[in-house]
Design a protein around this motif. Structure first.
Motif, PDB file in Angstrom:
ATOM      1  N   UNK A  91       0.816  -1.208   0.000  1.00  0.00           N
ATOM      2  CA  UNK A  91       0.000   0.000   0.000  1.00  0.00           C
ATOM      3  C   UNK A  91       0.860   1.273   0.000  1.00  0.00           C
ATOM      4  N   UNK A  92       0.224   2.380  -0.358  1.00  0.00           N
ATOM      5  CA  UNK A  92       0.922   3.676  -0.377  1.00  0.00           C
ATOM      6  C   UNK A  92       0.266   4.618   0.634  1.00  0.00           C
ATOM      7  N   UNK A  93       1.045   5.589   1.066  1.00  0.00           N
ATOM      8  CA  UNK A  93       0.486   6.559   2.012  1.00  0.00           C
ATOM      9  C   UNK A  93       1.151   7.925   1.826  1.00  0.00           C
ATOM     10  N   UNK A  94       0.467   8.938   2.303  1.00  0.00           N
ATOM     11  CA  UNK A  94       1.102  10.250   2.425  1.00  0.00           C
ATOM     12  C   UNK A  94       1.209  10.560   3.907  1.00  0.00           C
ATOM     13  N   UNK A  95       2.313  11.184   4.269  1.00  0.00           N
ATOM     14  CA  UNK A  95       2.505  11.447   5.694  1.00  0.00           C
ATOM     15  C   UNK A  95       2.381  12.939   5.996  1.00  0.00           C
ATOM     16  N   UNK A  96       1.615  13.231   7.016  1.00  0.00           N
ATOM     17  CA  UNK A  96       1.481  14.610   7.499  1.00  0.00           C
ATOM     18  C   UNK A  96       2.190  14.726   8.844  1.00  0.00           C
ATOM     19  N   UNK A  97       2.655  15.932   9.165  1.00  0.00           N
ATOM     20  CA  UNK A  97       3.067  16.196  10.547  1.00  0.00           C
ATOM     21  C   UNK A  97       2.133  17.276  11.102  1.00  0.00           C
ATOM     22  N   UNK A  98       1.996  17.314  12.415  1.00  0.00           N
ATOM     23  CA  UNK A  98       1.140  18.370  12.955  1.00  0.00           C
ATOM     24  C   UNK A  98       1.803  19.724  12.718  1.00  0.00           C
ATOM     25  N   UNK A  99       0.992  20.718  12.413  1.00  0.00           N
ATOM     26  CA  UNK A  99       1.536  22.003  11.974  1.00  0.00           C
ATOM     27  C   UNK A  99       2.364  22.632  13.094  1.00  0.00           C
ATOM     28  N   UNK A 100       3.657  22.812  12.799  1.00  0.00           N
ATOM     29  CA  UNK A 100       4.542  23.333  13.839  1.00  0.00           C
ATOM     30  C   UNK A 100       4.378  24.844  14.003  1.00  0.00           C
ATOM     31  N   UNK A 101       3.736  25.477  13.020  1.00  0.00           N
ATOM     32  CA  UNK A 101       3.579  26.936  13.089  1.00  0.00           C
ATOM     33  C   UNK A 101       2.471  27.333  14.057  1.00  0.00           C
ATOM     34  N   UNK A 102       1.305  26.708  13.901  1.00  0.00           N
ATOM     35  CA  UNK A 102       0.168  27.116  14.742  1.00  0.00           C
ATOM     36  C   UNK A 102      -0.082  26.115  15.856  1.00  0.00           C
ATOM     37  N   UNK A 103       0.744  25.075  15.929  1.00  0.00           N
ATOM     38  CA  UNK A 103       0.599  24.009  16.933  1.00  0.00           C
ATOM     39  C   UNK A 103      -0.811  23.413  16.900  1.00  0.00           C
ATOM     40  N   UNK A 104      -1.336  23.289  15.693  1.00  0.00           N
ATOM     41  CA  UNK A 104      -2.630  22.611  15.546  1.00  0.00           C
ATOM     42  C   UNK A 104      -3.839  23.528  15.650  1.00  0.00           C
ATOM     43  N   UNK A 105      -3.614  24.799  15.991  1.00  0.00           N
ATOM     44  CA  UNK A 105      -4.765  25.705  16.154  1.00  0.00           C
ATOM     45  C   UNK A 105      -5.399  26.054  14.810  1.00  0.00           C
ATOM     46  N   UNK A 106      -4.588  25.973  13.741  1.00  0.00           N
ATOM     47  CA  UNK A 106      -5.111  26.319  12.409  1.00  0.00           C
ATOM     48  C   UNK A 106      -4.490  27.601  11.889  1.00  0.00           C
ATOM     49  N   UNK A 163      -1.212  25.357   7.189  1.00  0.00           N
ATOM     50  CA  UNK A 163      -1.864  24.031   7.253  1.00  0.00           C
ATOM     51  C   UNK A 163      -3.296  24.099   6.740  1.00  0.00           C
ATOM     52  N   UNK A 164      -3.644  25.194   6.155  1.00  0.00           N
ATOM     53  CA  UNK A 164      -5.002  25.432   5.621  1.00  0.00           C
ATOM     54  C   UNK A 164      -6.063  25.109   6.679  1.00  0.00           C
ATOM     55  N   UNK A 165      -5.778  25.506   7.871  1.00  0.00           N
ATOM     56  CA  UNK A 165      -6.693  25.375   9.016  1.00  0.00           C
ATOM     57  C   UNK A 165      -7.079  23.927   9.325  1.00  0.00           C
ATOM     58  N   UNK A 166      -6.167  22.975   8.971  1.00  0.00           N
ATOM     59  CA  UNK A 166      -6.448  21.568   9.311  1.00  0.00           C
ATOM     60  C   UNK A 166      -5.585  21.124  10.497  1.00  0.00           C
ATOM     61  N   UNK A 167      -4.508  21.879  10.787  1.00  0.00           N
ATOM     62  CA  UNK A 167      -3.600  21.470  11.862  1.00  0.00           C
ATOM     63  C   UNK A 167      -2.548  20.473  11.387  1.00  0.00           C
ATOM     64  N   UNK A 168      -2.613  20.046  10.120  1.00  0.00           N
ATOM     65  CA  UNK A 168      -1.667  19.051   9.593  1.00  0.00           C
ATOM     66  C   UNK A 168      -1.066  19.544   8.279  1.00  0.00           C
ATOM     67  N   UNK A 169       0.229  19.225   8.045  1.00  0.00           N
ATOM     68  CA  UNK A 169       0.828  19.538   6.734  1.00  0.00           C
ATOM     69  C   UNK A 169       1.504  18.283   6.174  1.00  0.00           C
ATOM     70  N   UNK A 170       1.298  18.092   4.869  1.00  0.00           N
ATOM     71  CA  UNK A 170       1.858  16.903   4.223  1.00  0.00           C
ATOM     72  C   UNK A 170       3.357  17.105   4.000  1.00  0.00           C
ATOM     73  N   UNK A 171       4.172  16.086   4.316  1.00  0.00           N
ATOM     74  CA  UNK A 171       5.594  16.262   4.023  1.00  0.00           C
ATOM     75  C   UNK A 171       6.206  15.185   3.124  1.00  0.00           C
ATOM     76  N   UNK A 172       5.544  14.032   2.980  1.00  0.00           N
ATOM     77  CA  UNK A 172       6.166  13.033   2.090  1.00  0.00           C
ATOM     78  C   UNK A 172       5.177  11.959   1.650  1.00  0.00           C
ATOM     79  N   UNK A 173       5.618  11.201   0.627  1.00  0.00           N
ATOM     80  CA  UNK A 173       4.879  10.028   0.169  1.00  0.00           C
ATOM     81  C   UNK A 173       5.686   8.786   0.507  1.00  0.00           C
TER      82      UNK A 173
END
Ligand code: DAH
Length: 341
Positions: free
Chosen positions: A254-269, A273-283
């Motif tokens: 299987x394949x996946x994309x990995x997000x990390x929690x947004x280090x800028x807003x600490x998840x607040x939006x 992170x387009x107000x999701x609290x997560x940003x994609x960093x790799x496949x």
């Protein structure tokens, strides 16, 4: 005239000076073209012949003494200034501080950090080629001609030979490695890639990726997840969380994309992170058995995981750079803000 000469003789004998410049002043005063002693020689020509012998002797004596004195004083200042300069010379002082020293490019800094992080858990570094053949960039990676997945990446073809492309992904290096090495394989491949995309704040026709590949008898998705968690926390801090979302890549299943929690807003939006609290960093994903077989690795004996990330993306998140183009413009005002530790 004799009186003048005697006075000058006295002046010469008693002369003391404090600086080299004063010595020069006296040389000019006495011995230059219009100096007092030179003028006396002119006057001497008009003297009565019977006086000439005595006055001449005195005058010569005066000239010689003046010259000697000047030479002596000159020497004294020259040698003492030599002494001073050698005594004052402090070899431990820092050099001229106005030398402009360059700094590493932010993408190199991030790339080196990524290499260091993976080196600590046993990954070597492999490099591939930027002009690649169709087999290594696409076909071996389960993307044969007319496969719809080729549309995921707009490709620059080499016009003289349409079999050759500017690589669109560092996944091509995986193929070379698997063709030439026997498992266990644990390596990352950093490098530049090219895509025919319109240049904007978020996309460029050239950028950089790091590919990762691990192949061994027993490799599981759990190993992949733990490796990527370790990477994310080393790169973005110990508190960093990761999230894997199912995705599709032709060469992993299987394949996946990995997000990390947004280090800028600490998840607040925020808008990063387009107000999701997560940003994609790799496949990432488990290497498709067909890809192993394409590269002459027995898929019944071996398994593997792979991942690929954009270096610009990581650098933008780490340094909060909002426009990708800045990395390629080489404006020193931008570049000199980054220092490697
Ligand atoms: N090559 C992919 C790209 O350029 C990134 C990638 C995804 C690499 C998944 C991988 C992987 O090795 O398993 O978008």
């Amino acid at each position: 005239m004799l009186e003048k000469i005697n006075n000058l003789l006295l002046e010469v004998e008693q002369l003391t000076v404090n600086t080299k410049d004063q010595v020069e002043e006296y040389r000019i005063k006495w011995l230059s073209k219009k100096g007092q002693i030179t003028t006396l020689f002119d006057d001497f020509k008009g003297l009565a012949p019977e006086l000439k012998r005595d006055v001449g002797q005195k005058l010569n004596e005066l000239k010689n003494k003046a010259q000697e004195k000047i030479n002596l004083l000159k020497e004294k200042f020259e040698s003492s200034s030599d002494e001073n300069s050698s005594n004052d010379l402090d070899l431990t002082l820092p050099g001229d501080a106005n030398v402009n020293v360059g700094s590493r490019h932010p993408l190199s800094i991030i790339q080196n950090q990524i290499i260091d992080i993976f080196a600590r858990i046993g990954f070597t570094v492999s490099e591939g080629r930027e002009i690649e053949d169709d087999w290594h960039n696409f076909t071996a990676l389960n993307t044969p001609e007319n496969h719809p997945a080729r549309d995921m990446q707009d490709t620059f073809y080499v016009s003289l030979n349409p079999e050759m492309v500017l690589r669109t992904q560092t996944s091509s290096v995986q193929v070379h490695i698997m063709e030439h090495q026997k498992p266990p394989i644990r390596t990352i491949s950093p490098g530049r890639v090219y895509r025919n995309e319109a240049i904007s704040a978020r996309a460029h026709c050239q950028f950089h990726q790091v590919e990762g590949l691990y192949i061994d008898a027993k490799v599981s998705f759990a190993d992949l997840k733990q490796t990527l968690l370790y990477f994310a926390q080393e790169m973005f801090g110990k508190e960093t969380k990761i999230r894997l979302r199912p995705s599709y890549f032709p060469f992993t299943e299987p394949s996946a994309e990995m997000d990390i929690n947004c280090t800028l807003c600490k998840g607040k939006g925020c808008n990063v992170c387009k107000y999701t609290g997560w940003v994609e960093i790799l496949g990432c994903g488990m290497v498709d058995p067909q890809v192993l077989d394409n590269c002459k690795i027995d898929s019944h004996k071996f398994k593997g995981f792979a991942f690929g990330m954009g270096i610009e993306r990581i650098a933008m998140l780490k340094y909060q750079v909002k426009d990708l183009r800045l990395f390629f413009e080489n404006d020193v005002r931008f570049l000199k803000q980054f220092t490697s530790s």
